[in-house]
Design an enzyme around this catalytic site. Structure first.
Site, PDB file in Angstrom:
ATOM      1  N   ASP A   2      -2.446  -7.067  -5.801  1.00  0.00           N
ATOM      2  CA  ASP A   2      -3.850  -6.820  -5.477  1.00  0.00           C
ATOM      3  C   ASP A   2      -4.153  -7.696  -4.280  1.00  0.00           C
ATOM      4  O   ASP A   2      -4.279  -8.925  -4.406  1.00  0.00           O
ATOM      5  CB  ASP A   2      -4.749  -7.185  -6.662  1.00  0.00           C
ATOM      6  N   LYS A  29      -1.479  -1.738  -5.878  1.00  0.00           N
ATOM      7  CA  LYS A  29      -2.214  -2.171  -7.067  1.00  0.00           C
ATOM      8  C   LYS A  29      -1.874  -1.314  -8.292  1.00  0.00           C
ATOM      9  O   LYS A  29      -1.911  -1.781  -9.425  1.00  0.00           O
ATOM     10  CB  LYS A  29      -3.713  -2.097  -6.772  1.00  0.00           C
ATOM     11  N   GLY A  67       1.596   5.481   2.782  1.00  0.00           N
ATOM     12  CA  GLY A  67       2.465   4.413   2.313  1.00  0.00           C
ATOM     13  C   GLY A  67       3.662   4.933   1.546  1.00  0.00           C
ATOM     14  O   GLY A  67       4.784   4.440   1.706  1.00  0.00           O
ATOM     15  N   TYR A  89     -16.560  -0.460   8.777  1.00  0.00           N
ATOM     16  CA  TYR A  89     -15.133  -0.186   8.588  1.00  0.00           C
ATOM     17  C   TYR A  89     -14.343  -0.591   9.830  1.00  0.00           C
ATOM     18  O   TYR A  89     -13.297  -1.247   9.736  1.00  0.00           O
ATOM     19  CB  TYR A  89     -14.938   1.302   8.299  1.00  0.00           C
ATOM     20  N   GLY A 115       0.839  -1.194   0.000  1.00  0.00           N
ATOM     21  CA  GLY A 115       0.000   0.000   0.000  1.00  0.00           C
ATOM     22  C   GLY A 115       0.868   1.236   0.000  1.00  0.00           C
ATOM     23  O   GLY A 115       0.692   2.137   0.815  1.00  0.00           O
ATOM     24  N   ALA A 116       1.834   1.289  -0.936  1.00  0.00           N
ATOM     25  CA  ALA A 116       2.872   2.337  -0.916  1.00  0.00           C
ATOM     26  C   ALA A 116       2.796   3.278  -2.102  1.00  0.00           C
ATOM     27  O   ALA A 116       3.749   3.995  -2.375  1.00  0.00           O
ATOM     28  CB  ALA A 116       4.256   1.682  -0.874  1.00  0.00           C
ATOM     29  N   SER A 117       1.678   3.306  -2.818  1.00  0.00           N
ATOM     30  CA  SER A 117       1.629   4.119  -4.030  1.00  0.00           C
ATOM     31  C   SER A 117       1.423   5.606  -3.751  1.00  0.00           C
ATOM     32  O   SER A 117       1.799   6.447  -4.574  1.00  0.00           O
ATOM     33  CB  SER A 117       0.524   3.619  -4.966  1.00  0.00           C
ATOM     34  N   GLY A 177       0.213   8.815  -0.413  1.00  0.00           N
ATOM     35  CA  GLY A 177      -0.136   9.132   0.968  1.00  0.00           C
ATOM     36  C   GLY A 177       0.826   8.578   1.999  1.00  0.00           C
ATOM     37  O   GLY A 177       2.050   8.682   1.861  1.00  0.00           O
TER      38      GLY A 177
END
Length: 316
Positions: free
Chosen positions: A77, A36, A17, A176, A11-13, A15
């Site tokens: 994913d 992803k 991450g 959530y 989850g590093a793409s 923000g």
């Protein structure tokens, strides 16, 4: 085999991450930048908005390399087991080791039960607790690999982006919260497993981290677009990168099973200047987390009662 410790950030793409990946790379980690979204060949935007879809594992990897760091982009994913297995396999084939796992992937839909469609609920559960569990499950054997003669005391570390457990967190966003709190339960439970398992104790630890004050990200941008004054209550993502580094520098046994808040943990490490993290200079962002959190332990904490292991088909 990498000479550097290897960190996998899922989850590093963009923000949080992205910032975690940059912070690790600037502190001598070889970083696997996983998410992803990758940029199609020839479409990479130079210096994209780090909280926008233009920021991808490709652009983050390029940022790290331009700054002199070491990084590899691998698409994943986390809804799919085979994709996660491939991510771990590619990480090991590229670097020969895995020292740090950061799980930052997340799906968000903040609404009460009656306003949360089943499809949204299932998506959150597949990405949040199930994605985390699957990633940890396939990463653990590699993170517990036998120490080498060069690094006999190497200790692997897992950091999960999930909250402390307290009742107010559920309010208004129960579907959530079910997944995010489940991630924190994994942190607590795996930490207990580590403590009682001679094969794991002292060789790996797991910690959860959550913001004490809201941080600028893709999630918070939706609010600032509607009301720009919301920026006054945000911090820069650099506080989270600094908190991750502080956790990794602390002894694993000291943070194993801890559900930490970034500001509070940094204060405990001696940090006093938090103005540096305000998104808007001169503002004092509002704290969103309680000052005191409940102690989840009970008086009978050490009484394990009759324990059963279904995998062993026998009573322990």
């Amino acid at each position: 085999m990498s000479d550097k410790p290897v960190a996998l950030v899922v989850g590093a793409s963009r923000g949080l991450g992205r910032q975690i990946a940059l912070s690790l790379a600037s502190n001598n980690y070889a970083v696997v930048v996983a998410a992803k979204t990758a940029s199609a060949p020839g479409t990479t935007t130079e210096d994209p908005d780090p909280n926008s879809p233009a920021s991808t594992i490709t652009t983050v990897t390029n940022e790290i390399r331009k700054a002199g760091g070491e990084a590899t982009a691998i698409q994943v994913d986390v809804r799919f087991e085979e994709s996660i297995k491939s991510l771990i396999s590619q990480t090991i084939s590229t670097y020969g080791r895995l020292d740090v796992l950061i799980y930052n992937s997340g799906a968000i839909h903040w609404a009460p039960v009656k306003n949360t469609p089943l499809a949204k609920f299932k998506l959150m559960q597949s990405i949040n607790p199930t994605g985390l569990y699957t990633t940890v499950h396939f990463a653990l054997p590699h993170m517990l690999a036998s120490p080498t003669a060069q690094e006999p005391a190497r200790q692997a570390r897992i950091v999960v982006i999930s909250p402390p457990i307290y009742s107010r967190f559920f309010r208004g966003k129960t579907p959530y919260a079910m997944g995010k709190v489940g991630m924190s339960v994994l942190t607590k439970g795996l930490a207990m497993d580590i403590q009682r398992d001679n094969a794991m104790r002292g060789r790996i630890s797991i910690t959860s981290l959550w913001p004490a004050v809201a941080i600028e990200s893709a999630a918070t941008q939706q609010f600032t677009k509607v009301n720009p004054e919301e920026r006054n209550d945000l911090r820069k993502a650099t506080i989270f990168g600094d908190a991750i580094l502080a956790i990794l520098k602390a002894g694993g046994d000291k943070v194993n099973g801890a559900l930490l808040l970034d500001e509070d943990f940094l204060r405990a490490q001696g940090v006093t200047d938090f103005d540096q993290y305000s998104l808007v200079p001169g503002t004092a962002p509002r704290r969103i987390m309680p000052q005191q959190l409940p102690d989840l332990t009970v008086a009978e904490q050490d009484d394990e009662g009759k324990r059963y292991d279904s995998s062993a088909k026998s009573k322990l």
